[in-house]
Write a protein that holds these residues in place. Structure first.
Motif, PDB file in Angstrom:
ATOM      1  N   ALA A   1      53.904 -30.607 -42.535  1.00 23.61           N
ATOM      2  CA  ALA A   1      52.671 -31.330 -42.175  1.00 23.61           C
ATOM      3  C   ALA A   1      52.898 -32.444 -41.164  1.00 23.61           C
ATOM      4  O   ALA A   1      52.431 -33.571 -41.367  1.00 23.61           O
ATOM      5  N   PRO A   2      53.604 -32.177 -40.061  1.00 18.24           N
ATOM      6  CA  PRO A   2      53.816 -33.257 -39.094  1.00 18.24           C
ATOM      7  C   PRO A   2      52.573 -33.540 -38.250  1.00 18.24           C
ATOM      8  O   PRO A   2      51.832 -32.633 -37.892  1.00 18.24           O
ATOM      9  N   GLU A   3      52.373 -34.801 -37.956  1.00 17.94           N
ATOM     10  CA  GLU A   3      51.387 -35.244 -36.980  1.00 17.94           C
ATOM     11  C   GLU A   3      52.173 -35.871 -35.834  1.00 17.94           C
ATOM     12  O   GLU A   3      53.025 -36.741 -36.063  1.00 17.94           O
ATOM     13  N   VAL A   4      51.896 -35.432 -34.619  1.00 17.60           N
ATOM     14  CA  VAL A   4      52.772 -35.768 -33.500  1.00 17.60           C
ATOM     15  C   VAL A   4      51.954 -36.142 -32.266  1.00 17.60           C
ATOM     16  O   VAL A   4      50.958 -35.491 -31.946  1.00 17.60           O
ATOM     17  N   TRP A   5      52.402 -37.190 -31.585  1.00 17.97           N
ATOM     18  CA  TRP A   5      51.933 -37.450 -30.226  1.00 17.97           C
ATOM     19  C   TRP A   5      52.927 -36.802 -29.275  1.00 17.97           C
ATOM     20  O   TRP A   5      54.118 -37.155 -29.286  1.00 17.97           O
ATOM     21  N   GLY A   6      52.459 -35.857 -28.487  1.00 18.29           N
ATOM     22  CA  GLY A   6      53.299 -35.247 -27.464  1.00 18.29           C
ATOM     23  C   GLY A   6      52.988 -35.858 -26.115  1.00 18.29           C
ATOM     24  O   GLY A   6      51.810 -35.970 -25.729  1.00 18.29           O
TER      25      GLY A   6
END
Length: 282
Positions: free
Chosen positions: A77-82
């Protein structure tokens, strides 16, 4: 993508995107792209690979230099800013020193760094602002604002990295060649020049770069030039022949031919389409 597929490109010189990895979806086993990228994890975790495996958790930044093979092994369940950007567009500018973490990562140093807790929300806010700025129709100020936001993001990452002297990592041949191309591809540059810079012959460098990245050295030169050309087509009113010269092509006809081969249309048509789309969104 497969190991033999061409590296992924992006039409914008810099961008940010909020992403989440759904564990129910199949994860990419391996990818290569021609831009530099960082993933700032704000929640969850993932096991990623780039030469070796790393566990990345909330608060970590994961660096992916251009040309590096990488992928996601597992995700929770990662939340990431790319954030991604064209290295050839910024390596020759005052942002060059802020690209050092990517150069070190390509050389085998740390690819994951932890952002101090008090700075994590600030970094997330900067990424969100960069996304807003680069997703909107371009204005006369878009390029400067986006470049400034990118500089602030890279500064946060640079401050979080361990001192360069503590790594002692040698530079690999392919990564050394790519870094040289990123800094010099907008001028007269041949594979022979690249090979001379890394102390090898062209016949030795080209297969190593292709085997490592899936793309030959000459293709990386073209990729860097076209990325800067796209930036100028969107953010300036320069004539096509002027842009051709600024990105290393003395012959505008040759530049147009290379651009058409890569994008399926002429630079003028590409510019008109992009500006029409921007006006429609506005």
């Amino acid at each position: 993508m497969s190991a033999s597929a061409a590296p992924l490109a992006h039409p914008r010189p810099v961008w940010a995107q909020r992403q989440s990895l759904d564990a129910s979806r199949s994860l990419p086993t391996e990818a290569v792209h021609d831009f530099m990228a960082l993933a700032f994890f704000t929640a969850g975790s993932a096991v990623v690979h780039q030469g070796e495996r790393f566990v990345v958790r909330a608060g970590d930044v994961y660096l992916v230099p251009a040309g590096a093979r990488h992928g996601v092994t597992t995700a929770r369940a990662p939340e990431v800013w790319g954030v991604g950007f064209c290295p050839a567009c910024y390596a020759p500018t005052e942002l060059a020193s802020l690209l050092d973490p990517f150069t070190r990562a390509a050389a085998g140093a740390a690819k994951v760094t932890r952002v101090p807790g008090p700075r994590q929300q600030h970094l997330s806010d900067l990424c969100a602002e960069l996304e807003r700025e680069t997703s909107a129709p371009p204005t006369p100020h878009t390029e400067l604002v986006a470049k400034s936001l990118l500089a602030l993001i890279l500064a946060e990452v640079t401050r979080s990295m361990p001192p360069a002297a503590s790594t002692g990592a040698p530079v690999g041949l392919a990564s050394d060649a790519l870094r040289f191309i990123e800094r010099h591809c907008l001028g007269p540059l041949s594979l022979r020049d690249v090979a001379a810079a890394v102390g090898r012959s062209p016949s030795h460098v080209s297969p190593v770069v292709r085997r490592t990245t899936g793309r030959a050295g000459t293709e990386w030169i073209i990729s860097g030039r076209l990325a800067e050309a796209r930036r100028r087509l969107v953010h300036t009113d320069e004539m096509v022949d002027v842009i051709a010269e600024r990105v290393g092509y003395a012959d505008p006809t040759h530049f147009i031919r290379m651009f058409r081969r890569a994008h399926g249309c002429t630079p003028a048509s590409w510019r008109a389409t992009r500006r029409h789309q921007g006006g429609a969104r506005g």
